[in-house]
Design an enzyme around this catalytic site. Sequence first.
Site, PDB file in Angstrom:
ATOM      1  CG  ASN A 209      41.567   4.107 -84.522  1.00  0.00           C
ATOM      2  OD1 ASN A 209      41.077   3.684 -85.563  1.00  0.00           O
ATOM      3  ND2 ASN A 209      42.684   3.602 -83.985  1.00  0.00           N
ATOM      4  CG  ASP A 275      50.288   7.061 -81.619  1.00  0.00           C
ATOM      5  OD1 ASP A 275      50.948   6.248 -82.300  1.00  0.00           O
ATOM      6  OD2 ASP A 275      49.768   8.082 -82.091  1.00  0.00           O
ATOM      7  CE  LYS A 285      30.204  -3.628 -67.065  1.00  0.00           C
ATOM      8  NZ  LYS A 285      28.783  -3.758 -66.879  1.00  0.00           N
ATOM      9  CG  PHE A 321      48.482   4.650 -95.059  1.00  0.00           C
ATOM     10  CD1 PHE A 321      48.956   3.480 -95.632  1.00  0.00           C
ATOM     11  CD2 PHE A 321      47.439   5.325 -95.694  1.00  0.00           C
ATOM     12  CE1 PHE A 321      48.407   2.985 -96.809  1.00  0.00           C
ATOM     13  CE2 PHE A 321      46.878   4.842 -96.863  1.00  0.00           C
ATOM     14  CZ  PHE A 321      47.356   3.675 -97.424  1.00  0.00           C
ATOM     15  CE  LYS A 335      53.146  10.789 -88.604  1.00  0.00           C
ATOM     16  NZ  LYS A 335      51.703  10.694 -88.556  1.00  0.00           N
ATOM     17  CE  LYS A 339      55.732   6.730 -87.374  1.00  0.00           C
ATOM     18  NZ  LYS A 339      54.691   5.934 -86.745  1.00  0.00           N
TER      19      LYS A 339
HETATM   20  O1  PMT Z   1      40.388   2.225 -92.236  1.00  0.00           O
HETATM   21  P1  PMT Z   1      39.692   3.337 -93.014  1.00  0.00           P
HETATM   22  O2  PMT Z   1      38.393   3.773 -92.350  1.00  0.00           O
HETATM   23  O3  PMT Z   1      39.511   2.976 -94.469  1.00  0.00           O
HETATM   24  O4  PMT Z   1      40.631   4.626 -92.940  1.00  0.00           O
HETATM   25  C1  PMT Z   1      41.893   4.606 -93.536  1.00  0.00           C
HETATM   26  C2  PMT Z   1      42.937   5.336 -92.686  1.00  0.00           C
HETATM   27  C3  PMT Z   1      42.595   6.794 -92.596  1.00  0.00           C
HETATM   28  C4  PMT Z   1      43.008   4.709 -91.287  1.00  0.00           C
HETATM   29  C5  PMT Z   1      44.307   5.104 -93.436  1.00  0.00           C
HETATM   30  O5  PMT Z   1      44.243   5.665 -94.692  1.00  0.00           O
HETATM   31  C6  PMT Z   1      45.478   5.698 -92.643  1.00  0.00           C
HETATM   32  O6  PMT Z   1      45.782   6.858 -92.730  1.00  0.00           O
HETATM   33  N1  PMT Z   1      46.158   4.826 -91.828  1.00  0.00           N
HETATM   34  C7  PMT Z   1      47.233   5.231 -90.922  1.00  0.00           C
HETATM   35  C8  PMT Z   1      46.649   5.707 -89.613  1.00  0.00           C
HETATM   36  C9  PMT Z   1      47.727   6.122 -88.622  1.00  0.00           C
HETATM   37  O7  PMT Z   1      47.819   5.552 -87.588  1.00  0.00           O
HETATM   38  O8  PMT Z   1      48.510   7.084 -89.048  1.00  0.00           O
HETATM   39  P2  PMT Z   1      49.725   7.762 -88.165  1.00  0.00           P
HETATM   40  O9  PMT Z   1      50.130   8.941 -88.965  1.00  0.00           O
HETATM   41  O10 PMT Z   1      49.264   7.954 -86.775  1.00  0.00           O
HETATM   42  O11 PMT Z   1      50.849   6.661 -88.172  1.00  0.00           O
HETATM   43  C10 PMT Z   1      51.887   6.631 -89.153  1.00  0.00           C
HETATM   44  C11 PMT Z   1      52.202   5.190 -89.524  1.00  0.00           C
HETATM   45  O12 PMT Z   1      52.762   4.521 -88.389  1.00  0.00           O
HETATM   46  C12 PMT Z   1      51.023   4.373 -89.981  1.00  0.00           C
HETATM   47  O13 PMT Z   1      51.450   3.569 -91.058  1.00  0.00           O
HETATM   48  C13 PMT Z   1      50.677   3.511 -88.781  1.00  0.00           C
HETATM   49  O14 PMT Z   1      50.134   2.246 -89.181  1.00  0.00           O
HETATM   50  C14 PMT Z   1      52.045   3.332 -88.121  1.00  0.00           C
HETATM   51  N2  PMT Z   1      52.002   3.168 -86.664  1.00  0.00           N
HETATM   52  C15 PMT Z   1      51.475   4.132 -85.879  1.00  0.00           C
HETATM   53  C16 PMT Z   1      51.514   3.982 -84.496  1.00  0.00           C
HETATM   54  C17 PMT Z   1      52.075   2.816 -83.956  1.00  0.00           C
HETATM   55  N3  PMT Z   1      52.105   2.621 -82.649  1.00  0.00           N
HETATM   56  N4  PMT Z   1      52.585   1.877 -84.764  1.00  0.00           N
HETATM   57  C18 PMT Z   1      52.569   2.032 -86.101  1.00  0.00           C
HETATM   58  O15 PMT Z   1      53.043   1.163 -86.835  1.00  0.00           O
END
Ligand code: PMT
Length: 397
Positions: A209, A275, A285, A321, A335, A339
């Site tokens: 991503n 995810d 490859k 986040f 969330k 979570k």
């Molecule tokens: O890195 P930059 O370019 O500076 O951009 C910053 C950002 C936009 C990536 C950052 O600010 C941000 O939003 N990070 C969280 C991205 C994310 O995966 O969000 P989510 O809403 O999909 O996930 C919610 C939370 O669960 C997040 O804290 C994520 O780290 C966590 N997660 C998600 C999926 C997973 N399998 N395991 C997790 O722990």
Amino acid sequence: MTVKDKNILIGITGGIAAYKICELIRMFKKNGANVKTVVTKNALEFVTPLTLQTLSQEAVYTEQFVTEDRKPEHIALCDWADIFVIAPASANTIGKIANGICDNLLTSLACAYQKQIIFAPAMNTGMWNNKAVRQNISFLKSTGAVFVEPESGYLACGTEGKGRLADINSIYEAAYNCISNNEFLKGKKIVITAGGTKENFDPVRYIGNYSSGKMGTALADRAFEAGADVCLIKTFPLERSYSTIDVQSAAQMLDAVKQEFADADILIMTAAVADYRPEKTADLKLKKDTTEELVLKLVKNPDILSEMCKIKKEGQTVIGFCAESNNLLEYAKQKIQKKNCDYIIANDISRKDTGFSSDYNEVFILDRDLNIKKLEKDTKNNIAKKILESIWQKPAI
Ligand code: PMT
């Protein structure tokens, strides 16, 4: 927290208020701080080196090219100083610093200095209101500089208006606050994840991503400045003086987070964790001439944030986040509950000027009671500082 044994660098520029800085030096010295002064040529028209030397009990720095120990002075003094107070700060020096000009020792120091700078401006009202001066000040504020606003009243030039150096007590207090605030995470171990995970489907290709890791790095840098023992778990190359761990996939990130979170006080999951991952990773490859279509089956990755919230011990704080392109606050509320973390930082990733890869962000901080605090668009550095301060320095929301 006191200023005792702290190293205070005072920069004095040319202005009649320079004489008042003698009292500021006395205040710092009386409270046990070490003080060094750096003065511009113009400042020496208003105050003598002998006065400053006697009050600070240190040599007075004026020249850019004279070095005692062969280390350039602007580097040696930057290393030494816990805080840099520029008072009085003239319109001229503010303008130079805002534009990266380094034509004397004071401005070179300001350019090289990585910690907190406090400006206490003093100038004529017309200069204070000048559009270029206003722009320079607002730019410096956006970089995190603190300004102790001048007062209104009778000015030395014989006019009335805003521009008189702030009361010496206010300048002292601003420095005192910055020093105490600087280390508000001292004694805490903080684990921060940053960047996007990469999920390989053959040895050279992956699903990923656009996360650059800027937001997570800004948080780690600011936490380090605030005195925390930082561990940054990241998916991109970066050199730092605090501890960093390189990972690539969500599974590797989970292992590293588990390991580091065990004795940590705080976890911030800024990383964009995939995810899903390909069910299989080919050993070699994949060749395009063997098939016309390539169908990848994806399976769910572990949710690191949820896993950590399940094993979190009393006293540990977990922050997630939330990256959404619509219904941001609605999804953020869901969330934090689903979570089970302590705070969620929600950002809108549909915007081009903030979020993924940008140097800027605009976020909402949500706590478990669903109180919401908005942090208006700002640099990721400033947003990171404000997030940490909002949660650990002041009543959260
Ligand atoms: O890195 P930059 O370019 O500076 O951009 C910053 C950002 C936009 C990536 C950052 O600010 C941000 O939003 N990070 C969280 C991205 C994310 O995966 O969000 P989510 O809403 O999909 O996930 C919610 C939370 O669960 C997040 O804290 C994520 O780290 C966590 N997660 C998600 C999926 C997973 N399998 N395991 C997790 O722990």
